[in-house]
Design a protein around this motif. Structure first.
Motif, PDB file in Angstrom:
ATOM      1  N   LEU A  85       6.007   5.812   0.304  1.00  0.00           N
ATOM      2  CA  LEU A  85       6.610   4.460   0.436  1.00  0.00           C
ATOM      3  C   LEU A  85       5.668   3.502   0.074  1.00  0.00           C
ATOM      4  N   TYR A  86       6.075   2.354  -0.570  1.00  0.00           N
ATOM      5  CA  TYR A  86       5.172   1.271  -0.936  1.00  0.00           C
ATOM      6  C   TYR A  86       5.529   0.085   0.137  1.00  0.00           C
ATOM      7  N   ILE A  87       4.651  -0.108   1.312  1.00  0.00           N
ATOM      8  CA  ILE A  87       4.973  -0.723   2.255  1.00  0.00           C
ATOM      9  C   ILE A  87       4.038  -1.990   2.212  1.00  0.00           C
ATOM     10  N   GLU A  88       4.732  -3.152   2.622  1.00  0.00           N
ATOM     11  CA  GLU A  88       3.814  -4.276   2.659  1.00  0.00           C
ATOM     12  C   GLU A  88       3.625  -4.456   4.312  1.00  0.00           C
ATOM     13  N   PRO A  89       2.445  -4.300   5.002  1.00  0.00           N
ATOM     14  CA  PRO A  89       2.296  -4.136   6.183  1.00  0.00           C
ATOM     15  C   PRO A  89       2.417  -5.532   6.907  1.00  0.00           C
ATOM     16  N   GLN A  90       2.614  -5.425   8.271  1.00  0.00           N
ATOM     17  CA  GLN A  90       3.014  -6.442   9.147  1.00  0.00           C
ATOM     18  C   GLN A  90       1.957  -7.394   9.082  1.00  0.00           C
ATOM     19  N   ALA A  91       0.741  -7.145   8.838  1.00  0.00           N
ATOM     20  CA  ALA A  91      -0.687  -7.860   9.040  1.00  0.00           C
ATOM     21  C   ALA A  91      -0.575  -8.908   7.843  1.00  0.00           C
ATOM     22  N   ILE A  92      -0.051  -8.660   6.669  1.00  0.00           N
ATOM     23  CA  ILE A  92      -0.098  -9.463   5.632  1.00  0.00           C
ATOM     24  C   ILE A  92       1.408 -10.133   5.198  1.00  0.00           C
ATOM     25  N   ILE A 124       0.871  -1.143   0.104  1.00  0.00           N
ATOM     26  CA  ILE A 124      -0.055  -0.064   0.005  1.00  0.00           C
ATOM     27  C   ILE A 124       1.019   1.237  -0.038  1.00  0.00           C
ATOM     28  N   PRO A 125       0.558   2.387  -0.652  1.00  0.00           N
ATOM     29  CA  PRO A 125       1.413   3.491  -0.702  1.00  0.00           C
ATOM     30  C   PRO A 125       0.989   4.445   0.784  1.00  0.00           C
ATOM     31  N   GLY A 185       6.140  -3.681   8.994  1.00  0.00           N
ATOM     32  CA  GLY A 185       6.449  -4.332   7.786  1.00  0.00           C
ATOM     33  C   GLY A 185       7.533  -3.751   6.953  1.00  0.00           C
ATOM     34  N   ILE A 186       7.491  -3.970   5.638  1.00  0.00           N
ATOM     35  CA  ILE A 186       8.697  -3.898   5.007  1.00  0.00           C
ATOM     36  C   ILE A 186       8.418  -3.049   3.634  1.00  0.00           C
ATOM     37  N   VAL A 187       9.556  -2.077   3.530  1.00  0.00           N
ATOM     38  CA  VAL A 187       9.249  -1.050   2.305  1.00  0.00           C
ATOM     39  C   VAL A 187       9.765  -1.585   1.189  1.00  0.00           C
ATOM     40  N   HIS A 188       9.361  -1.711   0.076  1.00  0.00           N
ATOM     41  CA  HIS A 188       9.574  -2.258  -0.952  1.00  0.00           C
ATOM     42  C   HIS A 188       9.985  -1.402  -2.104  1.00  0.00           C
ATOM     43  N   ASP A 189       9.406  -0.042  -2.329  1.00  0.00           N
ATOM     44  CA  ASP A 189       9.725   0.782  -3.260  1.00  0.00           C
ATOM     45  C   ASP A 189       9.439   2.235  -2.586  1.00  0.00           C
ATOM     46  N   GLN A 190       9.723   3.255  -3.365  1.00  0.00           N
ATOM     47  CA  GLN A 190       9.120   4.694  -2.938  1.00  0.00           C
ATOM     48  C   GLN A 190       8.919   5.430  -4.244  1.00  0.00           C
ATOM     49  N   SER A 191       8.212   6.311  -4.118  1.00  0.00           N
ATOM     50  CA  SER A 191       8.058   7.284  -5.438  1.00  0.00           C
ATOM     51  C   SER A 191       9.108   8.054  -5.792  1.00  0.00           C
ATOM     52  N   SER A 192       8.867   8.677  -6.983  1.00  0.00           N
ATOM     53  CA  SER A 192      10.074   9.333  -7.476  1.00  0.00           C
ATOM     54  C   SER A 192      10.317  10.604  -6.594  1.00  0.00           C
TER      55      SER A 192
END
Length: 791
Positions: A222-229, A198-199, A210-217
């Motif tokens: 930040l595109y984060i994968e929440p701990q819940a999933i 989610i952004p 959770g984990i940060v997988h990417d960020q915007s320009s």
């Protein structure tokens, strides 16, 4: 044959046009490899192929060839133990299904006894592999993806993946719609690194864990994968890995199953490519209105109304090209822009097409030779190369050609001897033509030199020709005139353009007498040729009309014969079907009667309505004869006067009944006990005597007794044997009819379906059953049948 001629005569463009009609990769490869053959038998076979293709095109619209990719590389990888991917296996499957479809397509020709030169032999090489075909169809989609039902394991994994994705989305949807939605840059769910994320706004990165997988320009999202999933995503990745492993296993096993049939698949692929090649040649010939040429063993060329294939066929001027029988050399003289070069190219390209197995753009009965080599020295004045050409370059080419020719060579020489002093050039041209004639090669040459006009007239085996020029319009007609040398039109053109007469007369005085006499002779020949040509065209038109009429008659006759045979064959099949059906019905009815007669006196007695129904079915098998001319029967019929309420007896069934209503000019509804039947007046006889009261009372007592007995509206057959169940259905329906039920239910259960099918067959034949259908799902579904009786 030398490759230079292919470029000079633009044979590659011909192949490109044919490729547009091909559907398979291998078929296009075969077209690209097309070249003139020098063996007469090979040329004849190639022409046979094209003629077969034209026949299929004419009768069935062409061979139905789909787009097919080459599977050569796939089969080679299988042979070395490699595994194919889904797309490659799908392409092999397409070859297999096409093989089956092509065999089925050509079955029509075999059934109609239509013969081919070579196609029957080619089709016989195809091999159907039903098991492998079915296996591929059950495993791989046409796009190469693997079907869910390829294996139960794969189906289970994909079901788990679908459920896992749904669980993840549910949790993420709760987040983006919950209290923490304000921490998000956007209320969306997306994917990064194959994981759902989610952004999240930069300042709230710690709100979800959770984990940060990417960020915007901009770095603000930040595109984060929440701990819940996290665990759900991990499980999804595990399932994806299992899916890939299962797909790899499926493809490996399927590849190993296909490998033993590599030889058959390769042969099928080659045969389909050959059929595509033949089909493309046929369609190209159709587009050109081409014809099959006759092959001359003596290399006598006679091409009637030849047309250059690369010129618009609606604009090209056709010409007759004749060479070899009466003369070996044609010398075309005349001014530029008249079409001399096109004549050379037309002869050369048509000869190349014919030797390549292609039909040629010319009229029927055209004839070509078989040349081992075709040489050309053509300088196209419309090209850049022409402006760069020199005498030395032309002469170098001619020297090379003269060193290779023999008596099986065809030479096309444009502007022979040009580019140097006219007198020397003319002398060289004459000497070169003499040398070619001594070798025995065939040659068509163009020139400006007037000296070659006399050469063409004096030398044996050589003839003059020219391109016609219309002095009135000051334009060439592009028509070849064989036997007539070209003459100069400079004076005539200058006069029409307004040049003063004294100037023209003075110019004429500079020309020697021989040249003037030659031009006058040519003019006279042209005049005589026009008169002869007009008469020839008139006769040719009449001949063409006659040929067209004859061809139409032949075609109509062929279609009539084919149609007649087809109608007769269909009529025979239909008659045999009717006879077989009638015989089957009769045997069935007779068997039922025998069974009923065996049961007479037993517990299950034969019922009256069954005998009536059987007799009626027997009568349906009999075709009524016309009685319109039988005067005795007609008079008897006229004596009958029926009215509602009359007591009658049926002649066919021997049953008493009462007339209820008249439904037609000669048809009545008759009440016979509890049954009503529509019968013709010819089958009814009025009973004058009154029926006995005792009989009526006995009948009423029987009905009353039956009505008063208890009959359940539902019959349960579950657990009974097939024969016993059907016997009980028989008794039950009679009792239900007497009890006056409009509708009953028969419970037969689901089981194997045999009892359900038997009950349906029995209800279908029962005369008092109006309709029957399975019960609703909440009342037993297809385990019970609801029966509705006639009113």
């Amino acid at each position: 044959m030398n490759t230079k001629i292919t470029k000079t005569l633009e044979f590659e463009k011909i192949k490109q046009q044919i490729q547009a009609f091909a559907a398979t990769d291998l078929g296009k490869e075969k077209i690209q490899q097309l070249h003139p053959e020098t063996d007469a038998e090979k040329v004849a076979k190639l022409q046979d192929e094209t003629e077969d293709g034209r026949k299929v095109l004419r009768l069935k619209g062409g061979i139905p060839m789909p787009r097919l990719k080459s599977i050569k590389s796939h089969l080679k990888r299988l042979e070395i133990g490699g595994t194919l991917n889904g797309k490659e296996i799908a392409e092999i499957g397409r070859v297999l299904t096409t093989t089956k479809e092509i065999i089925h397509f050509f079955q029509w020709f075999e059934d109609n006894e239509i013969e081919f030169f070579v196609l029957d032999e080619i089709i016989a090489k195809l091999v159907v592999l039903p098991e492998i075909t079915r296996k591929i169809q059950d495993t791989v989609y046409e796009d190469g993806s693997i079907l869910n039902d390829a294996t139960s394991v794969l189906k289970g994994i994909r079901t788990g993946i679908k459920q896992g994705e749904q669980n993840i989305r549910t949790k993420l949807d709760d987040i983006i719609r919950g209290k923490k939605a304000a921490y998000l840059s956007d209320a969306i769910v997306t994917i990064r690194n194959d994981r759902y994320v989610i952004p999240v706004k930069l300042e709230y990165r710690n709100q979800f864990g959770g984990i940060v997988h990417d960020q915007s320009s901009t770095g603000q999202t930040l595109y984060i994968e929440p701990q819940a999933i996290l665990e759900l995503n991990n499980h999804l990745r595990e399932l994806a890995a299992k899916e890939k492993a299962e797909i790899d296993r499926i493809l490996y096993e399927l590849s190993m199953e296909i490998e033993p049939f590599s030889h058959e698949l390769y042969r099928n692929s080659e045969v389909l490519a050959t059929l595509d090649f033949i089909n493309a040649k046929a369609r190209y010939a159709e587009s050109l209105k081409g014809t099959r040429p006759i092959i001359s063993a003596e290399n006598h060329i006679a091409i009637w109304q030849a047309r250059h294939p690369l010129i618009d066929q609606t604009e090209v001027v056709p010409n007759d090209l004749i060479l070899g029988e009466e003369y070996q050399a044609i010398v075309i003289t005349g001014p530029n822009t008249g079409g001399k070069t096109i004549m050379l190219k037309t002869l050369g390209i048509i000869q190349m097409m014919g030797q390549s197995g292609l039909q040629i753009p010319a009229n029927e009965n055209s004839q070509i030779g078989i040349f081992t080599e075709i040489f050309a020295d053509i300088g196209d004045e419309q090209s850049i190369e022409q402006s760069l050409s020199t005498f030395s370059s032309h002469m170098t080419n001619i020297v090379s050609i003269l060193n290779q020719i023999d008596d099986k060579s065809l030479l096309l020489l444009d502007e022979l001897g040009s580019g140097t002093d006219p007198q020397e050039g003319a002398s060289l041209a004459i000497a070169i033509l003499d040398y070619i004639g001594g070798i025995g090669s065939y040659v068509m040459a163009t020139t400006h030199y007037p000296e070659l006009k006399a050469y063409g007239y004096n030398r044996p085996g050589t003839i003059n020709a020219s391109m016609e020029f219309n002095v009135d319009t000051l334009a060439p007609t592009y028509r070849l005139q064989i036997g007539v040398p070209g003459r100069s039109n400079a004076f005539d053109i200058s006069k029409r353009l307004g040049l003063k007469t004294p100037i023209i007369d003075q110019a004429r005085s500079f020309i020697d007498v021989d040249s003037q006499n030659l031009n006058e002779m040519i003019a006279d020949l042209e005049q005589k040729r026009r008169v002869t040509e007009m008469e020839s065209n008139r006769l040719k038109k009449q001949l063409e009309e006659s040929d067209a009429l004859l061809e139409d008659l032949k075609t109509a006759n062929e279609k009539l014969e084919l149609s007649k045979e087809k109608v007769i064959e269909e009529a025979k099949k239909e008659a045999n079907k009717l006879v077989a059906t009638a015989k089957e019905e009769a045997e069935f009815l007779l068997q039922e009667i025998r069974e009923m007669q065996m049961n007479l006196g037993a517990k299950n007695a034969v019922k009256e309505h069954e005998l009536i129904d059987l007799r009626k079915q027997f009568d349906k098998l009999h075709q009524e004869e016309s009685l319109s001319k039988n005067k005795v029967l007609r008079k008897e019929k006229e004596k009958k006067q029926f009215k509602v309420g009359d007591e009658v007896i049926t002649e066919t069934y021997g049953q008493r009944g009462t007339l209820v209503e008249k439904t037609g000019n000669a048809e009545w509804v008759v009440q016979m006990g509890i049954m009503k039947m529509k019968l013709p007046e010819s089958d009814l006889r009025i009973i004058k005597e009154e029926p006995q009261p005792q009989n009526r009372k006995r009948q009423m007592a029987t009905i009353k007794s039956a009505s008063s007995s208890h009959v359940s509206p539902q019959l349960d057959l579950r657990g009974q044997r097939y024969e016993e169940a059907l016997a009980e259905v028989d008794q039950y329906l009679d009792a239900a009819l007497l009890a006056g039920y409009p509708q009953v239910t028969i419970v037969h259960g689901k089981g194997t379906g045999a009892l359900r099918k038997g009950v349906a067959e029995y209800l279908k034949r029962h005369p008092q059953v109006k309709s029957y259908e399975f019960a609703p799902m909440n009342a037993g579904g297809n385990g019970a049948t609801i029966v509705t009786f006639k009113g």
